[in-house]
Design a protein around this motif. Structure first.
Motif, PDB file in Angstrom:
ATOM      1  N   VAL A 388      57.524  33.907  38.003  1.00 20.88           N
ATOM      2  CA  VAL A 388      56.321  33.088  38.099  1.00 20.88           C
ATOM      3  C   VAL A 388      55.119  33.981  37.818  1.00 20.88           C
ATOM      4  N   ALA A 389      54.216  33.529  36.964  1.00 20.51           N
ATOM      5  CA  ALA A 389      53.028  34.318  36.616  1.00 20.51           C
ATOM      6  C   ALA A 389      51.798  33.427  36.602  1.00 20.51           C
ATOM      7  N   PRO A 390      51.173  33.192  37.759  1.00 20.32           N
ATOM      8  CA  PRO A 390      49.947  32.379  37.791  1.00 20.32           C
ATOM      9  C   PRO A 390      48.757  33.145  37.237  1.00 20.32           C
ATOM     10  N   LEU A 391      47.835  32.429  36.612  1.00 21.20           N
ATOM     11  CA  LEU A 391      46.608  33.020  36.096  1.00 21.20           C
ATOM     12  C   LEU A 391      45.429  32.427  36.838  1.00 21.20           C
ATOM     13  N   THR A 392      44.619  33.288  37.449  1.00 28.26           N
ATOM     14  CA  THR A 392      43.403  32.855  38.134  1.00 28.26           C
ATOM     15  C   THR A 392      42.187  33.128  37.259  1.00 28.26           C
ATOM     16  N   ARG A 393      41.061  32.542  37.626  1.00 25.72           N
ATOM     17  CA  ARG A 393      39.834  32.768  36.861  1.00 25.72           C
ATOM     18  C   ARG A 393      39.405  34.233  36.921  1.00 25.72           C
ATOM     19  N   GLU A 394      39.674  34.891  38.038  1.00 25.82           N
ATOM     20  CA  GLU A 394      39.314  36.304  38.172  1.00 25.82           C
ATOM     21  C   GLU A 394      40.240  37.207  37.371  1.00 25.82           C
ATOM     22  N   GLY A 395      41.427  36.721  37.034  1.00 23.52           N
ATOM     23  CA  GLY A 395      42.393  37.559  36.330  1.00 23.52           C
ATOM     24  C   GLY A 395      43.155  38.477  37.253  1.00 23.52           C
ATOM     25  N   THR A 396      43.011  38.280  38.562  1.00 24.48           N
ATOM     26  CA  THR A 396      43.738  39.068  39.554  1.00 24.48           C
ATOM     27  C   THR A 396      44.291  38.134  40.619  1.00 24.48           C
ATOM     28  N   ILE A 397      45.224  38.646  41.419  1.00 26.31           N
ATOM     29  CA  ILE A 397      45.802  37.865  42.502  1.00 26.31           C
ATOM     30  C   ILE A 397      46.394  38.819  43.532  1.00 26.31           C
ATOM     31  N   VAL A 398      46.262  38.451  44.794  1.00 24.50           N
ATOM     32  CA  VAL A 398      46.835  39.244  45.883  1.00 24.50           C
ATOM     33  C   VAL A 398      48.170  38.604  46.253  1.00 24.50           C
ATOM     34  N   VAL A 399      49.248  39.328  45.993  1.00 24.75           N
ATOM     35  CA  VAL A 399      50.604  38.822  46.219  1.00 24.75           C
ATOM     36  C   VAL A 399      51.278  39.692  47.276  1.00 24.75           C
ATOM     37  N   ASN A 400      51.815  39.053  48.298  1.00 23.84           N
ATOM     38  CA  ASN A 400      52.422  39.793  49.417  1.00 23.84           C
ATOM     39  C   ASN A 400      51.449  40.836  49.962  1.00 23.84           C
ATOM     40  N   SER A 401      50.168  40.467  49.976  1.00 20.31           N
ATOM     41  CA  SER A 401      49.067  41.294  50.494  1.00 20.31           C
ATOM     42  C   SER A 401      48.670  42.441  49.570  1.00 20.31           C
ATOM     43  N   VAL A 402      49.320  42.607  48.415  1.00 16.31           N
ATOM     44  CA  VAL A 402      49.020  43.689  47.480  1.00 16.31           C
ATOM     45  C   VAL A 402      48.226  43.131  46.301  1.00 16.31           C
ATOM     46  N   ALA A 403      47.121  43.784  45.977  1.00 15.23           N
ATOM     47  CA  ALA A 403      46.280  43.337  44.862  1.00 15.23           C
ATOM     48  C   ALA A 403      46.929  43.715  43.537  1.00 15.23           C
ATOM     49  N   ALA A 404      47.022  42.740  42.648  1.00 17.35           N
ATOM     50  CA  ALA A 404      47.636  42.967  41.341  1.00 17.35           C
ATOM     51  C   ALA A 404      46.878  42.183  40.285  1.00 17.35           C
ATOM     52  N   SER A 405      47.112  42.538  39.038  1.00 15.43           N
ATOM     53  CA  SER A 405      46.536  41.802  37.918  1.00 15.43           C
ATOM     54  C   SER A 405      47.366  40.544  37.646  1.00 15.43           C
ATOM     55  N   CYS A 406      46.771  39.627  36.935  1.00 16.16           N
ATOM     56  CA  CYS A 406      47.534  38.474  36.426  1.00 16.16           C
ATOM     57  C   CYS A 406      48.137  38.779  35.064  1.00 16.16           C
ATOM     58  N   TYR A 407      47.850  39.970  34.519  1.00 21.35           N
ATOM     59  CA  TYR A 407      48.210  40.281  33.153  1.00 21.35           C
ATOM     60  C   TYR A 407      49.305  41.344  33.092  1.00 21.35           C
ATOM     61  N   ALA A 408      49.851  41.495  31.898  1.00 24.55           N
ATOM     62  CA  ALA A 408      50.950  42.425  31.694  1.00 24.55           C
ATOM     63  C   ALA A 408      50.995  42.842  30.235  1.00 24.55           C
ATOM     64  N   VAL A 409      51.926  43.727  29.933  1.00 27.34           N
ATOM     65  CA  VAL A 409      52.298  44.133  28.576  1.00 27.34           C
ATOM     66  C   VAL A 409      51.287  45.075  27.927  1.00 27.34           C
ATOM     67  N   ILE A 410      49.972  44.802  28.035  1.00 25.74           N
ATOM     68  CA  ILE A 410      48.988  45.728  27.483  1.00 25.74           C
ATOM     69  C   ILE A 410      48.284  46.440  28.635  1.00 25.74           C
ATOM     70  N   SER A 411      47.844  47.658  28.387  1.00 24.98           N
ATOM     71  CA  SER A 411      47.368  48.522  29.460  1.00 24.98           C
ATOM     72  C   SER A 411      45.932  48.266  29.883  1.00 24.98           C
ATOM     73  N   SER A 412      45.195  47.439  29.160  1.00 20.84           N
ATOM     74  CA  SER A 412      43.785  47.202  29.454  1.00 20.84           C
ATOM     75  C   SER A 412      43.596  45.871  30.170  1.00 20.84           C
ATOM     76  N   GLN A 413      43.147  45.932  31.418  1.00 12.87           N
ATOM     77  CA  GLN A 413      42.851  44.725  32.174  1.00 12.87           C
ATOM     78  C   GLN A 413      41.711  43.940  31.538  1.00 12.87           C
ATOM     79  N   SER A 414      40.657  44.641  31.116  1.00 19.90           N
ATOM     80  CA  SER A 414      39.496  43.959  30.541  1.00 19.90           C
ATOM     81  C   SER A 414      39.839  43.283  29.222  1.00 19.90           C
TER      82      SER A 414
END
Length: 481
Positions: A388-414
């Protein structure tokens, strides 16, 4: 355009303006209202010429000394500049604009293999899994390659040279693009792919559609060393400059456990914190839910889920597990971006999950609700069902209390966040439209809120499009391979 040409254009424009100004002053009256003696003499002798000059001077003054005239001169100069610009180099034949990326690649030498291991080693293409025939159940997993930039020999006349595994097709298409970039007008030539006639000895990955022998369409053997290098760069798992006549390449099996999920996902059992304070499993999350996320300053905020980049509750995948000293456990695919705090530099970076190391710091929500750094004590791997990979407007999500990005595969969050901007815009436009509940009948209103999420099974079409083009527009060092 070079500097001399630019200087010449500026000089030309300046001379034009000075000439206009000189002509204007040469016929202006003196302060006492009388024209200059020279002009008076000319007027006495050449009345017709003076009339012409007066008209011409008024035209020049109108051009040179009005806002519209200034704009005209500026546009003229820009036009001259534009006409003298050289055409930009393209990325390849018919592949758009932009300079070709500079590379410092060295060709392979005859009999060299990359990596320098047995082809069947786990770090290369991996073990054999058995020959695939047309009537084999696994034959449906093979795909046809109709890339027009590739020349298929197909000496059998059965189309077998177009049959290959999905991973092999992906790498081959990448290589075809590189060949056109390296040698404009030359295409990649496939002389052998899937073999159903068993012409390659007792054991061969050709029988599984995992190997190809390649050359160039111009049959120039002096190119084959560099062709082998380009095959390595394209991502083939084992490349051999086996002969002066062709290059041999092979890939891992599509079902190989060593191939990480190409997209970034969490397990369905992982939880997110809703704005109401309740925790909700990601497998039950719905579009429109507001979940705890992290803003660009590393502060906790609640952000709306606008879509699911990927959602498949039956797919079995390999995950990375991060255990922190505070007891938090995050389970995520290797290519997913995780926020890592660097205390020495006091900076927050995003790195791939499989590159997080023990003693690194990740941001974890504590009892006060703040995101605080916690040390990673242990790393592990686990195989689990569902992604499961939800996308938020912020582009981040806190899962199991750990902050993570909504993105993958490329190294640049921006860069990833910028790439999903059209989806955020679409979500905003949809929010301005009448609510779906206002358009439904009473019977439709009984539909559960998360119906949209439940109906999706697989990769979102927009995310899939981005994943397909990344190999063509991003350098390899930016991608998770």
């Amino acid at each position: 355009m070079d500097n001399q040409a630019v200087s010449a254009l500026w000089s030309c424009a300046s001379a034009t303006c000075l000439s206009l100004d000189a002509k204007r002053h040469s016929i202006e009256p003196n302060p006492d209202g009388q024209a200059s003696p020279d002009v008076n003499n000319n007027n006495n002798n050449h009345n017709k010429s003076t009339t012409t000059v007066d008209a011409h001077s008024r035209k020049l003054r109108h051009i040179a000394h009005t806002p519209r005239g200034s704009c005209f001169m500026a546009l003229l100069l820009l036009l001259l500049l534009a006409l003298n610009f050289r055409h930009a180099h393209s990325c390849g034949p018919g592949r758009g604009l932009g300079r070709r990326r500079e590379r410092n690649l060295f060709p392979l030498v005859l009999k060299q293999t990359v990596p320098n291991l047995s082809e069947y080693h786990n770090s290369a293409s991996g073990p054999l899994e058995g020959a695939i025939q047309r009537d084999s159940p696994k034959f449906k997993n093979l795909v046809l390659n109709y890339n027009r930039d590739i020349e298929f020999r197909d000496e059998e006349g059965t189309g077998a040279d177009r049959v290959m595994s999905k991973r092999c097709r992906e790498k081959l298409n990448m290589l075809a693009y590189s060949v056109m970039n390296e040698w404009p007008g030359v295409r990649l030539r496939v002389t052998e792919s899937w073999d159903e006639d068993r012409q390659h000895g007792q054991e061969s990955l050709h029988y599984e559609g995992r190997a190809v022998t390649i050359a160039t369409s111009d049959h120039d053997q002096s190119k084959y060393g560099m062709l082998a290098r380009l095959a390595v760069e394209a991502g083939f798992d084992w490349v051999s400059y086996v002969s002066r006549r062709h290059i041999y390449c092979s890939v891992k099996s599509d079902s190989s456990p060593s191939i990480s999920h190409m997209h970034g996902c969490f397990t369905p059992e992982s939880t997110a914190l809703l704005e109401s304070g309740a925790e909700k499993a990601l497998g039950e999350l719905a579009i429109g839910d507001r979940v705890l996320s992290m803003d660009v300053k590393g502060q906790p905020v609640y952000s709306e889920v606008i879509l699911f980049m990927d959602r498949n509750l039956e797919q079995v995948e390999n995950f990375v597990q991060l255990h922190t000293d505070g007891g938090a456990v995050l389970t995520v695919t290797p290519a997913h971006l995780i926020s890592v705090w660097q205390p020495e530099r006091q900076t927050l970076n995003f790195i791939f999950a499989d590159r997080v190391e023990e003693l690194d710091y990740v941001l974890v929500r504590d009892a006060t609700g703040a995101l605080q750094p916690q040390r990673v004590l242990r790393l592990g791997s686990v195989q689990s069902r569902g992604v499961v990979a939800p996308l938020t407007r912020e582009g981040t999500i806190v899962v199991n209390s750990v902050a993570a990005s909504c993105y993958a595969v490329i190294s640049s969050q921006s860069l990833a966040h910028w790439g999903l901007a059209p989806m955020r815009l679409l979500s905003t436009l949809q929010s301005w439209m009448p609510a779906k509940g206002q358009l439904r009948t009473a019977q439709d209103k009984s539909t559960p809120k998360d119906a949209t999420a439940q109906q999706q099974n697989g990769l979102h079409w927009y995310a899939n499009a981005l994943y397909k083009v990344k190999d063509y527009v991003l350098p390899k060092s930016w991608r998770h391979d």
